[in-house]
Design an enzyme around this catalytic site. Sequence first.
Site: not given
Ligand code: CA2
Length: 149
Positions: A11-12, A19, A24, A75, A78, A81, A88, A99, A101-103, A108, A112
Site C-alpha cells: 500500500p501507498n 512525497r 523513500y 515490499n 505497511a 508490520h 501465511d 523482503e 524496503h526502501l528505507s 525509524r 516498523r
Molecule cells: O521503506 C519501505 O519501503 C517501506 O516498506 C515503505 C512503507 C512503510 O510503511 C514501511 O514501514 C517501509 C510506506 C510506503 C509509503 O510510501 C509513500 C511514498 C510517498 C508518498 C506516500 C507514501
Amino acid sequence: MSKEIFVLNGPNLNKLGTREPEIYGSLTLADIEKQCMDKAASLGLTLTFRQSNHEGDLVDWIQEAAEKKAALIINPAAYTHTSVALQDAIKAGGIPTIEVHLSNIHARESFRHKSFVSPVAIGVICGLGAQGYNLALDALATHLKQDND
Ligand code: CA2
C-alpha cells in the site's frame, strides 16, 4: 525452479516520488519497475511487477506466484508490520522470497522494527532505496542457480 520472479509492492507505494523523497527517494514506482525490468532482462529472468493497496490482492498474487513456482521479491509496505496473512501465504507457497524496503525500517519508529514477513524470507534488504530491488534480483538469480546446480 523456474526463472520467473514476481515483484509485489504494498500500500501507498504507488505514491512514490510525490512525497517524502528524503525517506523513500525521488523515483516513482514506474521508474523502479523499469529498473527491475532492465535488471531482470540482464539476468535472464522473467519479471512480473505489481502494486496493490489491498492485502487480499497481495495474498492472491503470492498464491499465483507459488502456483507458477516463481520466486518472490516483496515490499509489503505497511502490511510488513501487521500482516499474518502475508506471512501465511508466503509460508504456504514455499517459494524463495526476499523482503525489500526502501528505507531502513530499523532506524525509524519502533512499530516498523517488527516484520511478519522476515521470518519466512530467505533474506531482507532495507535502507538502500531502489537499489535494494536490484540487489534482491541479483540474490535470487544466484539462489535459483544454486537450486539448479
Ligand atoms: O521503506 C519501505 O519501503 C517501506 O516498506 C515503505 C512503507 C512503510 O510503511 C514501511 O514501514 C517501509 C510506506 C510506503 C509509503 O510510501 C509513500 C511514498 C510517498 C508518498 C506516500 C507514501
